[in-house]
Design an enzyme around this catalytic site. Structure first.
Site, PDB file in Angstrom:
ATOM      1  N   LYS A 114     -12.347 -41.838  40.905  1.00 12.46           N
ATOM      2  CA  LYS A 114     -10.904 -41.876  41.150  1.00 12.46           C
ATOM      3  C   LYS A 114     -10.517 -41.119  42.403  1.00 12.46           C
ATOM      4  O   LYS A 114      -9.592 -41.498  43.110  1.00 12.46           O
ATOM      5  CB  LYS A 114     -10.139 -41.285  39.953  1.00 12.46           C
ATOM      6  CG  LYS A 114     -10.049 -42.215  38.768  1.00 12.46           C
ATOM      7  CD  LYS A 114      -8.897 -41.802  37.858  1.00 12.46           C
ATOM      8  CE  LYS A 114      -8.767 -42.760  36.677  1.00 12.46           C
ATOM      9  NZ  LYS A 114      -7.636 -42.419  35.804  1.00 12.46           N
ATOM     10  N   LYS A 197     -15.177 -52.434  36.272  1.00 12.66           N
ATOM     11  CA  LYS A 197     -14.599 -52.681  34.944  1.00 12.66           C
ATOM     12  C   LYS A 197     -13.176 -53.207  35.086  1.00 12.66           C
ATOM     13  O   LYS A 197     -12.485 -52.921  36.071  1.00 12.66           O
ATOM     14  CB  LYS A 197     -14.656 -51.419  34.074  1.00 12.66           C
ATOM     15  CG  LYS A 197     -13.651 -50.361  34.421  1.00 12.66           C
ATOM     16  CD  LYS A 197     -13.403 -49.384  33.258  1.00 12.66           C
ATOM     17  CE  LYS A 197     -12.234 -48.482  33.654  1.00 12.66           C
ATOM     18  NZ  LYS A 197     -11.645 -47.692  32.628  1.00 12.66           N
ATOM     19  N   LYS A 200      -6.380 -51.467  34.163  1.00  9.69           N
ATOM     20  CA  LYS A 200      -4.938 -51.627  34.354  1.00  9.69           C
ATOM     21  C   LYS A 200      -4.511 -51.126  35.715  1.00  9.69           C
ATOM     22  O   LYS A 200      -3.428 -51.465  36.186  1.00  9.69           O
ATOM     23  CB  LYS A 200      -4.166 -50.946  33.218  1.00  9.69           C
ATOM     24  CG  LYS A 200      -4.515 -49.479  32.975  1.00  9.69           C
ATOM     25  CD  LYS A 200      -3.531 -48.841  32.011  1.00  9.69           C
ATOM     26  CE  LYS A 200      -3.971 -48.813  30.573  1.00  9.69           C
ATOM     27  NZ  LYS A 200      -4.674 -47.563  30.201  1.00  9.69           N
TER      28      LYS A 200
HETATM   29  P1  AMP Z   1      -7.647 -46.229  29.584  1.00  8.97           P
HETATM   30  O1  AMP Z   1      -7.019 -47.537  29.873  1.00  8.97           O
HETATM   31  O2  AMP Z   1      -8.491 -45.731  30.717  1.00  8.97           O
HETATM   32  O3  AMP Z   1      -6.717 -45.201  29.045  1.00  8.97           O
HETATM   33  O4  AMP Z   1      -8.702 -46.515  28.410  1.00  8.97           O
HETATM   34  C1  AMP Z   1      -8.325 -46.548  27.047  1.00  8.97           C
HETATM   35  C2  AMP Z   1      -9.503 -46.983  26.204  1.00  8.97           C
HETATM   36  O5  AMP Z   1      -9.850 -48.341  26.531  1.00  8.97           O
HETATM   37  C3  AMP Z   1     -10.771 -46.166  26.391  1.00  8.97           C
HETATM   38  O6  AMP Z   1     -11.442 -46.051  25.147  1.00  8.97           O
HETATM   39  C4  AMP Z   1     -11.562 -46.980  27.362  1.00  8.97           C
HETATM   40  O7  AMP Z   1     -12.938 -46.741  27.264  1.00  8.97           O
HETATM   41  C5  AMP Z   1     -11.216 -48.401  26.917  1.00  8.97           C
HETATM   42  N1  AMP Z   1     -11.338 -49.341  28.027  1.00  8.97           N
HETATM   43  C6  AMP Z   1     -10.615 -49.336  29.175  1.00  8.97           C
HETATM   44  N2  AMP Z   1     -11.000 -50.331  29.993  1.00  8.97           N
HETATM   45  C7  AMP Z   1     -12.018 -50.965  29.339  1.00  8.97           C
HETATM   46  C8  AMP Z   1     -12.849 -52.086  29.672  1.00  8.97           C
HETATM   47  N3  AMP Z   1     -12.710 -52.741  30.826  1.00  8.97           N
HETATM   48  N4  AMP Z   1     -13.775 -52.464  28.763  1.00  8.97           N
HETATM   49  C9  AMP Z   1     -13.923 -51.825  27.584  1.00  8.97           C
HETATM   50  N5  AMP Z   1     -13.176 -50.756  27.227  1.00  8.97           N
HETATM   51  C10 AMP Z   1     -12.226 -50.340  28.083  1.00  8.97           C
END
Ligand code: AMP
Ligand code: TRP
Length: 337
Positions: A114, A197, A200
């Site tokens: 990041k 990956k 968002k």
């Molecule tokens: P975040 O959007 O970074 O707050 O992630 C929230 C949850 O979603 C965490 O458990 C991440 O590991 C999971 N997550 C986010 N992006 C992915 C992705 N592309 N594939 C699988 N899990 C994801």
């Protein structure tokens, strides 16, 4: 000291939730519900480690709550709440940042990704973020943390912080929480680049499927997803060097609950001209009902706020006494709360 099993997980409301969040996290949060105590948090204090427009952050926090509810989180069975509503998080976050070591933070790959070349200019909060995440989990003495693959390192750091706290103060106070990374979709990749990956925060909206996308948008994004010209092989082994193709098959399998090999076998010899419409149909079939429920919930934001405030009260009732004990263990005189 053995701790009763308790699940904690969080999602940042730093943008709309994606198919990656749904398959890697949300859907699994719903599966755990009813089996053990489940605590789910919209981590707005994490979101502000990078700039958030205030009005958008408010909107996204309510929208993320709507996504949880629409996906099947039942506020009677799970505690669903907003991080900043429960002071234990920020407070224990500080205390644990005095336990964690700078050298440990320097190893965090998410921070390196990041911050990029800009490490001197990012917020101090972005650097300290894993200590706050440890506090989220440990304020509930949670034992299991369902997350996607990308969060494994942060949960392992949480174990190190808990172990150092217990060791330094000669107590068995915090459990060493386990990351729970299961299923075929622990790492859903970008539709534009099979090496990144789905996120968002990706600048390209075409790289992800949002839980707010309508059926046409989902179909169009899948149609335009990057792939190659080869037909599908009979098993996943044949997709070793084809990350984009592998990603689409994995998404299909995760959506239908089939094994990825079974999906390959069924589409063996067919090209993406045939596979993509089939994938779009499956994706729309799973996501459309969720999107419809989200939209209905978003029509009544006061009701969402009411659910979140009730969740925060229950979360506070669990976390406040644990943090009070942690303060006492560290040598602070017991205060009013
Ligand atoms: P975040 O959007 O970074 O707050 O992630 C929230 C949850 O979603 C965490 O458990 C991440 O590991 C999971 N997550 C986010 N992006 C992915 C992705 N592309 N594939 C699988 N899990 C994801
Ligand atoms: N850091 C996690 C992410 O970006 C979100 C998060 C914050 C979290 N606190 C947590 C996940 C506690 C699990 C448990 O995805």
């Amino acid at each position: 000291m053995t701790h009763a099993p308790r699940i904690f997980s969080g999602i940042q409301p730093s943008g709309g939730l994606t198919l990656g969040n749904y398959l890697g996290a949300l859907r699994r949060f719903v599966e755990k519900q009813g089996q053990v105590e489940t605590v789910y948090c919209l981590v707005d204090l994490h979101a502000i480690t990078v700039w958030q427009d205030p009005a958008r952050l408010r909107h996204q926090t309510r929208e993320a709550a709507a996504a949880f509810l629409a996906a099947g989180i039942d506020p009677a069975q799970s505690i669903l709440f907003v991080q900043s509503h429960v002071p234990a998080h920020a407070e224990l976050g500080w205390m644990l940042s005095c336990v964690a070591r700078v050298g440990w933070m320097n190893r965090m790959t998410q921070f390196k990704d990041k911050a990029g070349k800009n490490a001197e200019a990012v917020s101090l909060g972005l650097y300290a973020y894993p200590a706050l995440m440890a506090a989220d989990i440990l304020a509930y003495q949670a034992t299991h943390v369902p997350v996607g693959e990308d969060q494994k390192q942060h949960v392992e750091l949480t174990r190190d912080i808990a172990a150092k706290f217990n060791h330094d103060y000669g107590v068995e106070f915090f459990p060493l929480p386990e990351p729970v990374i299961e299923g075929t979709a622990t790492r859903v990749m970008s539709l534009r680049d099979g090496s990144r990956k789905m996120s968002k925060s990706d600048p390209s909206d075409a790289s992800r499927i949002n839980l707010t996308d309508d059926a046409d948008t989902i179909a169009q994004k899948i149609r335009k997803a990057r792939t190659d010209a080869d037909p599908l092989p009979g098993s996943m082994a044949g997709l070793k060097d084809r990350p984009e193709a592998r990603n689409l098959v994995n998404i299909y399998a995760a959506l239908t609950g089939e094994a990825p090999d079974a999906v390959c076998a069924r589409f063996e010899g067919q090209g993406f001209g045939a596979f993509k419409p089939a994938l779009a149909e499956v994706a729309v079939g799973v996501l459309s009902p969720i999107t419809t429920r989200m939209n209905a919930l978003m029509a009544d934001p006061a009701e969402i706020d009411r659910i979140l405030l009730a969740g925060a009260e229950r979360a506070d009732a669990v976390a406040a006494p644990i943090v009070a004990d942690a303060r006492e263990i560290m040598g602070m005189i017991r205060g009013a709360r």
